[in-house]
Design a protein around this motif. Structure first.
Motif, mmCIF file in Angstrom:
data_model
loop_
_atom_site.group_PDB
_atom_site.id
_atom_site.type_symbol
_atom_site.label_atom_id
_atom_site.label_comp_id
_atom_site.label_asym_id
_atom_site.label_seq_id
_atom_site.Cartn_x
_atom_site.Cartn_y
_atom_site.Cartn_z
ATOM 1 N N LEU A 190 0.827 -1.211 0.000
ATOM 2 C CA LEU A 190 0.000 0.000 0.000
ATOM 3 C C LEU A 190 0.857 1.253 0.000
ATOM 4 N N PHE A 191 1.954 1.205 0.742
ATOM 5 C CA PHE A 191 2.837 2.362 0.845
ATOM 6 C C PHE A 191 3.526 2.636 -0.509
ATOM 7 N N VAL A 192 3.986 1.534 -1.144
ATOM 8 C CA VAL A 192 4.617 1.690 -2.464
ATOM 9 C C VAL A 192 3.615 2.214 -3.480
ATOM 10 N N GLY A 193 2.394 1.704 -3.424
ATOM 11 C CA GLY A 193 1.361 2.190 -4.329
ATOM 12 C C GLY A 193 1.051 3.649 -4.094
ATOM 13 N N PHE A 194 1.036 4.026 -2.781
ATOM 14 C CA PHE A 194 0.784 5.433 -2.444
ATOM 15 C C PHE A 194 1.891 6.326 -2.994
ATOM 16 N N LEU A 195 3.140 5.861 -2.828
ATOM 17 C CA LEU A 195 4.268 6.650 -3.338
ATOM 18 C C LEU A 195 4.189 6.787 -4.861
ATOM 19 N N LYS A 196 3.849 5.668 -5.533
ATOM 20 C CA LYS A 196 3.737 5.725 -6.990
ATOM 21 C C LYS A 196 2.637 6.691 -7.408
ATOM 22 N N ALA A 197 1.517 6.672 -6.691
ATOM 23 C CA ALA A 197 0.419 7.579 -7.005
ATOM 24 C C ALA A 197 0.839 9.025 -6.802
ATOM 25 N N GLN A 198 1.594 9.274 -5.704
ATOM 26 C CA GLN A 198 2.062 10.630 -5.439
ATOM 27 C C GLN A 198 3.010 11.081 -6.538
ATOM 28 N N VAL A 199 3.921 10.189 -6.930
ATOM 29 C CA VAL A 199 4.870 10.541 -7.987
ATOM 30 C C VAL A 199 4.137 10.798 -9.287
ATOM 31 N N SER A 200 3.135 9.943 -9.573
ATOM 32 C CA SER A 200 2.387 10.083 -10.811
ATOM 33 C C SER A 200 1.619 11.393 -10.845
ATOM 34 N N GLU A 201 1.040 11.781 -9.705
ATOM 35 C CA GLU A 201 0.274 13.022 -9.662
ATOM 36 C C GLU A 201 1.176 14.231 -9.851
ATOM 37 N N ASN A 202 2.380 14.162 -9.312
ATOM 38 C CA ASN A 202 3.293 15.291 -9.403
ATOM 39 C C ASN A 202 4.140 15.272 -10.668
ATOM 40 N N SER A 203 3.967 14.259 -11.507
ATOM 41 C CA SER A 203 4.788 14.125 -12.703
ATOM 42 C C SER A 203 4.262 15.023 -13.821
ATOM 43 N N VAL A 204 5.208 15.415 -14.672
ATOM 44 C CA VAL A 204 4.856 16.191 -15.861
ATOM 45 C C VAL A 204 4.292 15.232 -16.909
ATOM 46 N N VAL A 205 3.122 15.585 -17.462
ATOM 47 C CA VAL A 205 2.463 14.740 -18.449
ATOM 48 C C VAL A 205 3.116 14.952 -19.820
#
Length: 481
Positions: A10-25
């Motif tokens: 869950l923590f890794v998924g949360f981190l990935k989601a955070q990174v994805s949200e803050n990533s440049v599209v």
């Protein structure tokens, strides 16, 4: 233990989601090229001598390429597709499905470290499409769910001036009736977050090119090509997928338009080639040659009066048949006295297509070494030229040119040789006959005279005279016995 693994996941998924949200599209197309821009963090002086750059792939930060001011760029795997630009931005060539994930740029300037992540999203459009001329064309793009919704612009290829460029701002649009000018590379331009990404697709319009309705040639040309080709360079594999079943060349002579004969048939397996039709009587030289491009023409057809007619090129598909017709006209120039004429004879030169010329066709005669051509001929444009009395200097190449609307269509050349007139043979025969007759008559007269003399001499030999004595009568003298 199981609870720990669940929490870690869950923590890794949360981190990935955070990174994805803050990533440049960043949008990209499979098979295309995309650039991930590096943000400048050089410091106040703007120098890059002390900037270290590392590019990572995935949330697990797999090092792909790094830049060290004291050494050259160092790549880790994927050496052919990944590279750094002059400003240390990351360029990915030949984008693959596995590339649509998180990319991380890590920069070190002195003791300062900064990171920027990018998320690649795929743009899906048809890779290539083949559409029959006159049918409808539909194009649509799709993107995976992303935080940004791009503005879409479809741009058609600029192939011909007569075909207006099309721009559409819808995710899906349709051209109801396509023509040859719609064939080419279509561009799907996406605008988002002050960035632009272009995805491209190739559209093939299946049609035959119309190079010329009428081909004019002459006996001065040994061979002629009958044109037929596809309007765009469509691979045969694409045509087969579009329902290609075959094709043929047919011919209808001008002298008998109802008598149509098949010349060639298109064989598409195992290779695409023209095969001579069974029972056809023709002199086509390049039959059986494999067709590797869009050219369907008949090449090197020997020129003669027999090739005058209408040639039809057919390409058969499951849904329709494409057809192209070409009329072949052969210009011929001839002399009433043949190619060798005696001085003083009258000669008629004729330049013809085998039928009456239309009103828009003009004939011009030229001969550089001839005495008969005058300025009046340049205005009359006669298809037949009459020379009442040829001279020796009229020998040479007489050229008949066919013109239409100020454009020269073709020309035919006749080599005319003028020779001195020989002594009249019949006059020689008559004189010789008279001499022979006179001699014969003289011989007959001599023979007759000689015979007459012989007869006279013969008669004189038969008459005899003698002198005798007759004692009884006692007469003296000569007596005939």
């Amino acid at each position: 233990m199981m609870l720990c693994w669940i929490l870690i996941s869950l923590f890794v998924g949360f981190l990935k989601a955070q990174v994805s949200e803050n990533s440049v599209v960043i949008y990209a197309q499979v098979g295309g090229t995309v650039t991930l821009p590096r943000y400048k963090v050089e410091g106040n002086r703007g120098k890059v001598d002390n900037v270290y750059v590392n590019w990572y792939r995935g949330s697990d930060k797999t090092l792909i390429i790094s830049r060290n001011p004291q050494s050259t760029n160092q790549k880790v795997g994927e050496k052919t597709r990944i590279d750094l630009l002059e400003d240390f931005s990351l360029q990915i060539s030949d984008v693959q499905d596995s590339d649509f994930e998180i990319w991380l740029c890590e920069q070190h300037v002195l003791k300062t470290t900064s990171e920027k992540s990018y998320k690649l999203y795929p743009v899906t459009i048809p890779k290539e499409q083949a559409v029959m001329a006159g049918d409808s064309l539909s194009l649509e793009f799709k993107v995976d769910s992303s935080p940004l919704k791009p503005q879409v612009t479809w741009i058609s290829p600029q192939n011909f001036i007569s075909c207006n460029q099309i721009k559409s701002y819808a995710e899906k649009f349709e051209v109801t009736s396509v023509s040859r000018c719609h064939s080419g590379v279509w561009t799907c331009r996406l605008e988002y977050d002050k960035r632009k990404t272009e995805a491209k697709t190739t559209v093939f319009i299946i049609d035959l090119s119309f190079i010329s309705d009428i081909i004019y040639t002459s006996y001065s040309s040994s061979t002629v090509d009958i044109p037929c080709s596809l309007s765009s360079n469509i691979p045969w594999s694409v045509l087969k997928k579009s329902g290609l079943e075959g094709g043929n060349w047919s011919f209808a002579p001008l002298s008998d338009p109802e008598s149509t004969q098949s010349l060639l048939s298109l064989n598409i397996d195992p290779v695409v080639r023209w095969d001579i039709t069974q029972g056809a009587n023709n002199t086509i030289k390049d039959k059986g040659t494999e067709l590797k491009d869009q050219d369907l023409s008949i090449h090197n057809l020997p020129v003669s009066e027999k090739i005058r007619g209408v040639y039809t090129c057919n390409l058969k598909f499951k849904t329709k048949t494409l057809r192209s017709e070409v009329k072949v006209e052969v210009l011929k120039v001839s002399s009433s006295g043949g190619s060798r004429v005696y001085e003083g004879q009258s000669v008629n030169l004729t330049c013809t297509l085998g039928h009456q010329n239309t009103s828009d066709l003009e004939v011009k005669w030229t001969c550089s070494s001839c005495s008969f051509i005058s300025s009046r001929l340049s205005h009359s444009h006669p298809s037949s030229l009459s020379i009442p009395e040829v001279k020796l200097k009229d020998s040479g190449k007489w050229t008949c040119e066919l013109w239409k609307n100020g454009k020269k269509l073709t020309s035919a050349v006749l080599s005319l040789k003028i020779e001195k007139a020989p002594v009249d043979i019949w006059l020689c025969v008559a004189i010789s006959g008279g001499v022979v007759g006179f001699i014969l008559l003289l011989v007959i007269v001599i023979i007759c005279i000689r015979r007459h003399r012989q007869m006279t001499m013969y008669r004189r030999r038969k008459t005899k005279f003698c002198c005798c004595k007759n004692p009884q009568q006692n007469q003296k003298g000569f007596y005939k016995t």
